[in-house]
Scaffold this motif. Structure first.
Motif, PDB file in Angstrom:
ATOM      1  N   ALA A   5      -1.351 -13.660   8.285  1.00 15.08           N
ATOM      2  CA  ALA A   5      -2.931 -13.532   8.114  1.00 15.08           C
ATOM      3  C   ALA A   5      -3.391 -12.146   8.578  1.00 15.08           C
ATOM      4  O   ALA A   5      -4.346 -11.492   7.814  1.00 15.08           O
ATOM      5  N   VAL A   6      -3.033 -11.517   9.583  1.00  8.16           N
ATOM      6  CA  VAL A   6      -3.275 -10.218  10.125  1.00  8.16           C
ATOM      7  C   VAL A   6      -3.184  -9.321   8.865  1.00  8.16           C
ATOM      8  O   VAL A   6      -4.009  -8.305   8.496  1.00  8.16           O
ATOM      9  N   LYS A   7      -2.039  -9.176   8.349  1.00  9.44           N
ATOM     10  CA  LYS A   7      -1.416  -8.324   7.286  1.00  9.44           C
ATOM     11  C   LYS A   7      -2.314  -8.630   5.839  1.00  9.44           C
ATOM     12  O   LYS A   7      -2.780  -7.581   5.266  1.00  9.44           O
ATOM     13  N   LYS A   8      -2.741  -9.757   5.533  1.00  9.60           N
ATOM     14  CA  LYS A   8      -3.479 -10.196   4.515  1.00  9.60           C
ATOM     15  C   LYS A   8      -4.827  -9.308   4.421  1.00  9.60           C
ATOM     16  O   LYS A   8      -5.521  -8.862   3.580  1.00  9.60           O
ATOM     17  N   ALA A   9      -5.264  -9.424   5.919  1.00 15.88           N
ATOM     18  CA  ALA A   9      -6.765  -8.843   6.096  1.00 15.88           C
ATOM     19  C   ALA A   9      -6.619  -7.416   6.114  1.00 15.88           C
ATOM     20  O   ALA A   9      -7.666  -6.839   5.907  1.00 15.88           O
ATOM     21  N   HIS A  10      -5.606  -6.841   6.413  1.00 24.34           N
ATOM     22  CA  HIS A  10      -5.377  -5.278   6.350  1.00 24.34           C
ATOM     23  C   HIS A  10      -4.153  -4.941   5.623  1.00 24.34           C
ATOM     24  O   HIS A  10      -3.076  -4.634   6.395  1.00 24.34           O
ATOM     25  N   PRO A  11      -3.863  -4.957   4.319  1.00 21.46           N
ATOM     26  CA  PRO A  11      -2.867  -4.650   3.519  1.00 21.46           C
ATOM     27  C   PRO A  11      -2.133  -3.142   3.814  1.00 21.46           C
ATOM     28  O   PRO A  11      -1.250  -2.848   3.407  1.00 21.46           O
ATOM     29  N   ASP A  12      -3.289  -2.092   4.021  1.00 19.79           N
ATOM     30  CA  ASP A  12      -2.850  -0.891   3.953  1.00 19.79           C
ATOM     31  C   ASP A  12      -2.355  -0.362   5.508  1.00 19.79           C
ATOM     32  O   ASP A  12      -1.985   0.629   5.486  1.00 19.79           O
ATOM     33  N   ILE A  13      -2.190  -1.533   6.297  1.00 20.93           N
ATOM     34  CA  ILE A  13      -1.706  -1.013   7.663  1.00 20.93           C
ATOM     35  C   ILE A  13      -0.435  -1.376   7.783  1.00 20.93           C
ATOM     36  O   ILE A  13       0.020  -2.826   7.461  1.00 20.93           O
ATOM     37  N   PHE A  14       0.804  -0.391   8.105  1.00 21.17           N
ATOM     38  CA  PHE A  14       2.045  -0.885   8.185  1.00 21.17           C
ATOM     39  C   PHE A  14       2.758  -0.601   9.579  1.00 21.17           C
ATOM     40  O   PHE A  14       3.804  -0.852   9.862  1.00 21.17           O
ATOM     41  N   LYS A  15       1.919   0.125  10.502  1.00 19.84           N
ATOM     42  CA  LYS A  15       2.259   0.531  11.738  1.00 19.84           C
ATOM     43  C   LYS A  15       1.757  -0.476  12.628  1.00 19.84           C
ATOM     44  O   LYS A  15       0.672  -1.073  12.728  1.00 19.84           O
TER      45      LYS A  15
END
Length: 177
Positions: free
Chosen positions: A108-118
């Protein structure tokens, strides 16, 4: 009754042979057991698109920071946006870490922030190493192949999809202790 006379001024030779025999047997045992202590490296091959996105993120840092705090009482996911922290706590489930819930919340966090990989990982010193590795596995990529995240491919000029969530994990507390 007969009296035994003890001469306190007599000399004797110290026999070191049993001590040397123990040392001769102990040294090889210690040398052999040291081979069992090995440092492990977890390698992951990332698609070129994800590597480029990570490099872009390093060149242009985002104001959003995602961190995981692994404590003996549970796991906290801390998302810092515009200076404000949003904390989600995942308590222990039956005395163990709930990695399924952690993974679902990280998706869910990744879906909200797809540009963050770190992702910053901040484990407590009392947390066992294998539990930290399981947290890293839960954060690295989506387990369900139907869950995909968009990544902008500069060569094609469009978004492509990947299942990698947070492949770049940095330990935030390396200098402590």
């Amino acid at each position: 009754m007969r009296k035994i006379k003890i001469n306190h001024n007599s000399e004797f030779e110290l026999d070191l042979a049993p001590l040397l025999a123990v040392m001769v047997k102990l040294v090889p045992v210690l040398l052999v057991s040291s081979a069992f202590v090995q440092m492990m490296v977890i390698e992951s091959e990332l698609p070129q698109v994800v590597n480029e996105a990570i490099q872009r993120q390093e060149q242009k840092p985002t104001p959003t920071n995602i961190a995981i705090e692994v404590e003996t009482t549970g796991i906290n996911i801390v998302v810092t946006e515009k200076g404000q922290d949003k904390v989600e706590t995942i308590p222990l489930k039956n005395g163990a870490y709930d990695f399924e819930t952690l993974h679902a919340k990280l998706v869910a966090v990744k879906k909200a922030h797809p540009d963050i990989f770190k992702l910053e990982l901040n484990p407590d010193g009392k947390v066992p190493y294998d539990e930290i590795v399981k947290v890293m596995d839960a954060a690295r990529q989506a387990r369900d192949n139907s869950v995909k995240f968009p990544v902008f491919d500069t060569k094609q000029g469009k978004n492509v999809e990947t299942n990698y969530m947070f492949p770049e994990i940095v330990f935030a507390n390396m200098m402590e202790g």
